[in-house]
Design a protein around this motif. Structure first.
Motif, PDB file in Angstrom:
ATOM      1  N   LEU A  67      -2.988   7.839  -0.050  1.00 30.65           N
ATOM      2  CA  LEU A  67      -2.111   7.464   1.052  1.00 30.65           C
ATOM      3  C   LEU A  67      -0.932   8.419   1.152  1.00 30.65           C
ATOM      4  O   LEU A  67      -0.540   8.843   2.250  1.00 30.65           O
ATOM      5  CB  LEU A  67      -1.619   6.029   0.863  1.00 30.65           C
ATOM      6  N   SER A  68      -0.361   8.787   0.013  1.00 32.29           N
ATOM      7  CA  SER A  68       0.744   9.735  -0.008  1.00 32.29           C
ATOM      8  C   SER A  68       0.327  11.088   0.544  1.00 32.29           C
ATOM      9  O   SER A  68       1.067  11.722   1.311  1.00 32.29           O
ATOM     10  CB  SER A  68       1.274   9.888  -1.436  1.00 32.29           C
ATOM     11  N   VAL A  69      -0.871  11.538   0.187  1.00 30.77           N
ATOM     12  CA  VAL A  69      -1.372  12.818   0.700  1.00 30.77           C
ATOM     13  C   VAL A  69      -1.517  12.762   2.218  1.00 30.77           C
ATOM     14  O   VAL A  69      -1.104  13.682   2.936  1.00 30.77           O
ATOM     15  CB  VAL A  69      -2.721  13.168   0.032  1.00 30.77           C
ATOM     16  N   PHE A 204      -3.225  11.343  10.640  1.00 34.20           N
ATOM     17  CA  PHE A 204      -3.390  10.343   9.581  1.00 34.20           C
ATOM     18  C   PHE A 204      -4.783   9.736   9.595  1.00 34.20           C
ATOM     19  O   PHE A 204      -5.347   9.404   8.548  1.00 34.20           O
ATOM     20  CB  PHE A 204      -2.335   9.243   9.742  1.00 34.20           C
ATOM     21  N   ASP A 205      -5.356   9.599  10.774  1.00 32.84           N
ATOM     22  CA  ASP A 205      -6.628   8.894  10.934  1.00 32.84           C
ATOM     23  C   ASP A 205      -7.847   9.795  10.762  1.00 32.84           C
ATOM     24  O   ASP A 205      -8.956   9.302  10.569  1.00 32.84           O
ATOM     25  CB  ASP A 205      -6.663   8.238  12.319  1.00 32.84           C
ATOM     26  N   ASP A 206      -7.659  11.113  10.811  1.00 35.34           N
ATOM     27  CA  ASP A 206      -8.814  12.015  10.884  1.00 35.34           C
ATOM     28  C   ASP A 206      -9.645  11.988   9.598  1.00 35.34           C
ATOM     29  O   ASP A 206      -9.100  11.976   8.490  1.00 35.34           O
ATOM     30  CB  ASP A 206      -8.348  13.443  11.149  1.00 35.34           C
ATOM     31  N   PHE A 207     -10.963  12.005   9.791  1.00 34.49           N
ATOM     32  CA  PHE A 207     -11.885  12.041   8.649  1.00 34.49           C
ATOM     33  C   PHE A 207     -12.832  13.241   8.685  1.00 34.49           C
ATOM     34  O   PHE A 207     -12.992  13.942   7.689  1.00 34.49           O
ATOM     35  CB  PHE A 207     -12.709  10.756   8.589  1.00 34.49           C
ATOM     36  N   PHE A 220      -6.377   9.392   2.632  1.00 36.36           N
ATOM     37  CA  PHE A 220      -6.641   7.954   2.709  1.00 36.36           C
ATOM     38  C   PHE A 220      -7.937   7.634   3.450  1.00 36.36           C
ATOM     39  O   PHE A 220      -8.721   6.792   2.975  1.00 36.36           O
ATOM     40  CB  PHE A 220      -5.450   7.247   3.369  1.00 36.36           C
ATOM     41  N   PRO A 221      -8.237   8.243   4.607  1.00 29.24           N
ATOM     42  CA  PRO A 221      -9.540   7.962   5.242  1.00 29.24           C
ATOM     43  C   PRO A 221     -10.722   8.341   4.352  1.00 29.24           C
ATOM     44  O   PRO A 221     -11.741   7.627   4.339  1.00 29.24           O
ATOM     45  CB  PRO A 221      -9.508   8.824   6.513  1.00 29.24           C
ATOM     46  N   VAL A 238      -4.765  -4.319   3.102  1.00 23.36           N
ATOM     47  CA  VAL A 238      -3.301  -4.459   3.030  1.00 23.36           C
ATOM     48  C   VAL A 238      -2.618  -3.238   3.615  1.00 23.36           C
ATOM     49  O   VAL A 238      -1.690  -3.344   4.425  1.00 23.36           O
ATOM     50  CB  VAL A 238      -2.867  -4.675   1.566  1.00 23.36           C
ATOM     51  N   ILE A 239      -3.066  -2.048   3.216  1.00 18.29           N
ATOM     52  CA  ILE A 239      -2.475  -0.810   3.733  1.00 18.29           C
ATOM     53  C   ILE A 239      -2.703  -0.702   5.232  1.00 18.29           C
ATOM     54  O   ILE A 239      -1.793  -0.331   5.993  1.00 18.29           O
ATOM     55  CB  ILE A 239      -3.069   0.417   3.006  1.00 18.29           C
ATOM     56  N   GLY A 240      -3.903  -1.029   5.697  1.00 16.85           N
ATOM     57  CA  GLY A 240      -4.186  -0.979   7.125  1.00 16.85           C
ATOM     58  C   GLY A 240      -3.310  -1.938   7.916  1.00 16.85           C
ATOM     59  O   GLY A 240      -2.799  -1.585   8.988  1.00 16.85           O
TER      60      GLY A 240
END
Length: 266
Positions: A67-69, A204-207, A220-221, A238-240
């Motif tokens: 998540l930090s990354v 943030f969302d890209d995979f 994180f993804p 929880v994070i989502g």
């Protein structure tokens, strides 16, 4: 008859609410299952209420590290894409130069191109350059595909600006720098903010692009995808949920600030 008339009058509102509910349904499910206590490895069936995951969101190994990354990459990618995209948008709207039309067309190419094509192209580029895949290659890739979205958002705002406001500032003996800081930039700020928020969310969302160019770096993804193969911890929900709530609070705060400014001007 009265019911039919009421439906006709409120058809648009009802359709809007149904569409909004449909869009928010996945977020609601994620939120509900963030309070679940699954019996197995997978958090797909409701068992019983528990807030243990909220008490220890970093209880899963490497979750908060990934998540930090993702947050660091999204932050720097947003800064880079917003700065470059804003300058490009102003250049395309305010100046006439050769190949301007071609550049305008090419700006939309990353938005229309399938992500897997861009991911493979960037990977080929990095490998030919001898670059080591990791944090920096992900960041460069994210700035590249976020740039088009920022340019589009800022360009739309700049095109709607009234040039007479800047001319009035110059008539009042404001220099080019003062005019830009006190007149141009505040007017263009909503478009710049919209582009920055869009860039942050996309990064943030890209995979797909990240997975091709990440090397041993785990975002994180990528962590969520890897966890889905062997089990989905409740902490992911929880994070989502936390990210969703932060976004909602940010939007509500922006609306409140905007309404206050409108009332002050009135």
């Amino acid at each position: 008859m009265a019911l039919v008339n009421w439906l006709r009058r409120n058809l648009v509102v009802i359709a809007g609410l149904l569409t909004l509910g449909y869009l928010l349904l996945p977020n609601i499910i994620v939120t509900v299952f963030s309070f679940n206590e699954p019996r197995g490895r997978f958090n797909y069936e409701w068992q019983q209420f528990s807030a243990d995951a909220w008490k220890d969101p970093c209880g899963v190994s490497d979750l908060c590290g990934s998540l930090s990354v993702s947050l660091r990459i999204a932050f720097w990618a947003t800064l880079g894409a917003t700065a470059l995209g804003t300058m490009i948008a102003f250049a395309l709207v305010r100046y006439r130069f050769r190949a301007r039309g071609a550049i305008n067309s090419l700006i939309f190419l990353p938005m229309a191109m399938p992500e897997v094509v861009m991911a493979a192209s960037l990977l080929t580029l990095f490998l030919n350059m001898g670059a080591q895949l990791g944090f920096w290659t992900i960041l460069i890739a994210h700035v590249m595909f976020c740039l088009s979205f920022v340019v589009t958002a800022v360009k739309a705002r700049v095109m709607s600006m009234d040039p007479r406001l800047e001319q009035a500032a110059q008539d009042l003996y404001a220099g080019p720098f003062q005019t830009f800081i006190r007149v141009t930039l505040p007017i263009a700020a909503p478009g710049i903010a919209a582009g920055a928020l869009l860039a942050f969310a996309l990064s943030f969302d890209d995979f797909i692009i990240t997975n091709f160019n990440a090397g041993s770096t785990v975002t994180f993804p990528m962590f969520v995808w890897g966890s889905a193969q062997r089990g989905t911890p409740v902490q992911i929900n929880v994070i989502g949920t936390a990210m969703f709530l932060v976004a909602v609070l940010f939007v509500l705060a922006s609306m409140v600030i905007g309404n206050r400014r409108t009332k002050q001007k009135a």
